[in-house]
Design a protein around this motif. Structure first.
Motif, short mmCIF file in Angstrom:
data_model
loop_
_atom_site.label_atom_id
_atom_site.label_comp_id
_atom_site.label_asym_id
_atom_site.label_seq_id
_atom_site.Cartn_x
_atom_site.Cartn_y
_atom_site.Cartn_z
N HIS A 1 -95.84 -42.95 58.11
CA HIS A 1 -94.83 -42.06 57.55
C HIS A 1 -93.65 -43.00 57.02
CE1 HIS A 1 -92.21 -38.63 56.34
NE2 HIS A 1 -91.33 -39.31 56.86
N HIS B 1 -91.86 -44.23 53.37
CA HIS B 1 -90.48 -44.39 52.97
C HIS B 1 -90.06 -45.86 52.47
CE1 HIS B 1 -88.95 -40.45 53.80
NE2 HIS B 1 -89.38 -40.56 55.24
N GLY C 1 -84.55 -37.83 59.47
CA GLY C 1 -83.94 -36.96 60.68
C GLY C 1 -84.72 -37.55 62.03
N GLY D 1 -79.86 -38.82 60.42
CA GLY D 1 -80.06 -37.61 60.07
C GLY D 1 -79.93 -36.48 61.20
N ASP E 1 -77.47 -33.45 61.43
CA ASP E 1 -77.80 -31.79 61.64
C ASP E 1 -77.23 -31.32 62.84
OD1 ASP E 1 -79.59 -32.29 59.18
OD2 ASP E 1 -81.33 -32.91 60.62
N GLY F 1 -77.56 -32.70 56.83
CA GLY F 1 -76.98 -33.70 55.74
C GLY F 1 -76.45 -33.25 54.59
N ASP G 1 -72.66 -33.22 53.24
CA ASP G 1 -72.53 -34.22 51.86
C ASP G 1 -71.73 -33.13 51.10
OD1 ASP G 1 -72.89 -35.70 49.62
OD2 ASP G 1 -74.82 -35.91 50.09
N GLY H 1 -84.42 -39.29 54.19
CA GLY H 1 -83.63 -38.33 53.73
C GLY H 1 -82.13 -38.72 53.86
N ASN I 1 -77.89 -39.07 50.83
CA ASN I 1 -76.40 -39.17 50.84
C ASN I 1 -75.58 -39.80 49.72
OD1 ASN I 1 -73.51 -39.65 52.30
ND2 ASN I 1 -74.16 -37.87 52.87
N ASP J 1 -88.75 -36.36 52.34
CA ASP J 1 -90.14 -36.45 52.63
C ASP J 1 -90.92 -35.97 51.30
OD1 ASP J 1 -89.49 -37.32 54.87
OD2 ASP J 1 -90.26 -35.48 55.96
O1 KG4 Z 1 -86.89 -38.44 55.49
P1 KG4 Z 1 -86.53 -36.93 55.84
O2 KG4 Z 1 -86.67 -35.92 54.72
O3 KG4 Z 1 -87.49 -36.20 56.85
C1 KG4 Z 1 -87.86 -36.96 58.22
O4 KG4 Z 1 -88.66 -37.86 58.03
O5 KG4 Z 1 -87.13 -36.81 59.12
O6 KG4 Z 1 -85.09 -36.50 56.55
C2 KG4 Z 1 -84.56 -35.54 56.77
C3 KG4 Z 1 -83.18 -35.82 57.23
C4 KG4 Z 1 -82.51 -34.47 57.91
O7 KG4 Z 1 -81.76 -34.98 58.87
C5 KG4 Z 1 -81.22 -34.32 56.64
O8 KG4 Z 1 -80.32 -33.67 57.35
C6 KG4 Z 1 -81.07 -35.53 56.08
O9 KG4 Z 1 -82.22 -36.38 56.22
N1 KG4 Z 1 -80.44 -35.64 54.72
C7 KG4 Z 1 -79.28 -35.86 54.52
C8 KG4 Z 1 -79.00 -35.88 53.25
N2 KG4 Z 1 -80.10 -35.18 52.62
C9 KG4 Z 1 -81.25 -34.98 53.75
N3 KG4 Z 1 -78.39 -36.38 55.12
C10 KG4 Z 1 -77.10 -36.86 54.52
N4 KG4 Z 1 -76.94 -36.62 53.24
C11 KG4 Z 1 -77.78 -35.91 52.53
N5 KG4 Z 1 -77.47 -35.63 51.27
#
Ligand code: KG4
Ligand code: ZN
Length: 337
Positions: free
Chosen positions: A113, A117, A139, A165, A169, A182, A186, A271, A275, A303
């Motif tokens: 995974h 990224h 996350g 992340g 959260d 997140g 933001d 994710g 931000n 993701d």
């Molecule tokens: O990569 P992802 O979609 O899933 C994982 O692989 O974990 O990341 C999700 C994380 C979550 O903790 C979410 O709160 C954070 O990314 N996230 C953000 C924003 N959009 C998603 N954190 C800060 N600002 C954002 N705009």
């Protein structure tokens, strides 16, 4: 021969992502988000996630192929996330992809995974090539990776406790801002003044590692004290101060790695890279130092299936096909690839 046509499937957490990609071109990328299913629990519930993937995977695969105008027998490979992630969730997409590849008699590639990224910036930035320093923040992970060449990854630093992340959260949940935290922080921070309080920046003495669990504790302590003295500051201000504390260390440590390695290309994935404040600060710092910055657009930071297809193309071309008897692994590590 042009680039191969790849179907990419991502089900490691709470998004069912399927995409059809050829080279750097995304022919279709669809997503079924489970945010609503998990929101009432305040976080991702593994069993709920796996069941939702079961319901979504076939319609999403069908939709992606239809939107791309592609028939499944035209595919050159099927790629799916093998790990890390939630085992039950991973198994849904991975088994579906394997069954599809088996039936179509086409190659199957299981993808890390986090390598997905790493490949996301390539989909929109043709000139993104190693060597590069890549900040991965999601996350489940926060890492600074020195990509020496595709497939050769040196993890320079990582979080010693919570991922960035996860910090967003958990803190957002405590502040009552909802899930996922997140995006909530933001949005709230846009109208906030981060200077009302300076939360601690941890692990100053370690150039590339992160620690975010102490930040959560100090936010809790700060808000409890403020409540006790009837002086709770506006939540947007607190959100902005939290965001500033997380962004500060992510940016500082990324550029520590740039400085130490002399690498002139920086990228990001995961994710947290969606931000807005983090993106602006990384851009400022990259401009100031004259290094190139490649950030995926926000929808490719979180993701998605397209990043899995992009990494899948690389693995296919290297001949790294995944044998049928290899199963998902919740604890895959980039450094071991
Ligand atoms: O990569 P992802 O979609 O899933 C994982 O692989 O974990 O990341 C999700 C994380 C979550 O903790 C979410 O709160 C954070 O990314 N996230 C953000 C924003 N959009 C998603 N954190 C800060 N600002 C954002 N705009
Ligand atoms: Zn992710």
């Amino acid at each position: 021969m042009g680039s191969p046509l790849i179907l990419g499937i991502e089900t490691s957490c709470d998004e069912t992502g399927v995409a059809v990609v050829r080279g750097h071109e995304i022919l279709a990328s669809v997503l079924s988000s489970q945010v609503d299913a998990h929101a009432r629990f305040g976080g991702v519930v593994p069993e709920v996630a796996a069941r939702a993937h079961v319901e979504a995977i076939r319609p999403m695969a069908h939709l992606a192929l239809r939107q791309a105008g592609v028939h499944s027998d035209q595919l050159d490979a099927v790629a799916a996330t093998r790990g890390p992630g939630l085992v039950g969730a991973l198994m849904v997409g991975y088994s579906f992809a394997k069954a599809m590849a088996w039936t179509l008699e086409t190659p199957f590639v299981g993808i890390d995974h986090m390598e997905g990224h790493l490949f996301a910036p390539r989909l929109e930035h043709n000139d993104f090539e190693p060597p590069a320093i890549v900040l991965l923040a999601s996350g489940g992970h926060s890492q600074i990776v020195h990509v020496r060449s595709w497939g050769t990854y040196e993890v320079l630093g990582a979080t010693i406790d919570d991922a960035a992340g996860e910090a967003f959260d958990k803190i957002a949940r405590f502040m009552g801002l909802g899930f996922p935290g997140g995006p909530a922080i933001d949005r709230a921070a846009v109208a906030g003044d981060p200077s009302i309080v300076k939360f601690p920046r941890a692990l100053r003495d370690r150039p590339y590692d992160f620690s975010f669990s102490g930040l959560k504790t100090s936010v809790v302590t700060f808000l409890e004290k403020a409540k006790a003295s009837n002086a709770v500051p506006p939540l947007p201000d607190v959100a902005a101060a939290v965001q500033e504390a997380i962004v500060d260390v992510l940016v500082d440590k990324t550029f520590n790695a740039v400085e130490a390695t002399g690498v002139e290309r920086v990228a990001g994935g995961g994710g947290v890279l969606a931000n807005s404040r983090l993106r602006a600060r990384l851009q400022e710092e990259a401009d100031r130092r004259g290094v190139a910055l490649h950030l995926p657009s926000p929808a490719l930071c979180t993701d998605n299936g397209a990043m899995i297809a992009a990494a899948g193309e690389f693995r296919l071309e290297r001949g790294d096909l995944t044998p049928w008897d290899i199963d998902v692994s919740s604890s895959l590590r980039l450094a071991d690839l």
